[in-house]
Design an enzyme around this catalytic site. Structure first.
Site, mmCIF file in Angstrom:
data_model
loop_
_atom_site.group_PDB
_atom_site.id
_atom_site.type_symbol
_atom_site.label_atom_id
_atom_site.label_comp_id
_atom_site.label_asym_id
_atom_site.label_seq_id
_atom_site.Cartn_x
_atom_site.Cartn_y
_atom_site.Cartn_z
ATOM 1 N N GLU A 84 0.823 -1.216 0.000
ATOM 2 C CA GLU A 84 0.000 0.000 0.000
ATOM 3 C C GLU A 84 0.856 1.264 0.000
ATOM 4 O O GLU A 84 0.559 2.228 -0.719
ATOM 5 C CB GLU A 84 -0.922 0.038 1.232
ATOM 6 C CG GLU A 84 -1.876 -1.130 1.322
ATOM 7 C CD GLU A 84 -1.368 -2.279 2.167
ATOM 8 O OE1 GLU A 84 -2.205 -2.904 2.840
ATOM 9 O OE2 GLU A 84 -0.153 -2.571 2.153
ATOM 10 N N CYS A 86 -2.850 -3.006 7.325
ATOM 11 C CA CYS A 86 -2.449 -2.917 8.728
ATOM 12 C C CYS A 86 -2.643 -1.477 9.211
ATOM 13 O O CYS A 86 -3.008 -0.586 8.434
ATOM 14 C CB CYS A 86 -0.992 -3.345 8.889
ATOM 15 S SG CYS A 86 0.201 -2.165 8.208
#
Length: 159
Positions: free
Chosen positions: A48, A76
């Site tokens: 990401e 996360c």
């Protein structure tokens, strides 16, 4: 999501945890990334983060309003922070991460909305089976590799 899965396969091929991400704006992919933690020796080199950096470079701005992040695994907490900071409008993810996921597995939404006054639109479970199977295969291979011991005569045996 298929493009994110292809990125995850690149990570798999390089011996990284197979997570891939792409960022789309107006129907075009403007950023791609896959886990590069081991290769770069950088704990922040998540798919990401790499995709966000690439997308920001592509549009010439750190603000990614109107963009959708597609990622094969639930982000996360670190990645959720980057998603919020970069103002990504929507997140589509495949498999849940019951250990470290920050969107559905461990919900930080209420606190994040208080701080940021906004939260991306979330869609989960897209290509979930494919994403999960790639992760399972990676960890199966890793366990098999770690359990094999090479003897002094060059043969290997299972421990």
């Amino acid at each position: 999501m298929a493009a994110a899965l292809r990125e995850a396969m690149r990570a798999f091929d390089e011996g990284e945890v197979p997570v891939g991400a792409v960022i789309e704006k107006d129907g075009a992919i403007i950023g791609r990334g896959y886990n590069r933690i081991e290769g770069l020796g950088d704990a922040t080199a998540h798919a990401e983060i790499i995709a966000i950096t690439a997308a920001s470079e592509s549009v010439g701005d750190w603000r990614l309003n109107g963009c959708t992040l597609y990622v094969t695994l639930e982000p996360c907490l670190m990645c959720l922070g980057a998603i919020l900071q970069s103002r990504v409008s929507a997140v589509v993810y495949g498999a849940k991460d019951t250990r470290l996921g920050s969107i559905d597995s461990f919900q930080y939404r209420e606190e994040a909305e208080k701080s940021y006054r906004v939260f991306p639109q979330i869609t989960s479970g897209v290509m979930e089976d494919e994403s999960r199977e790639l992760l399972k295969e990676f960890f199966r291979k890793l366990r098999k590799k770690q359990s094999s011991i090479v003897c002094c005569d060059g043969t290997s045996r299972r421990s």
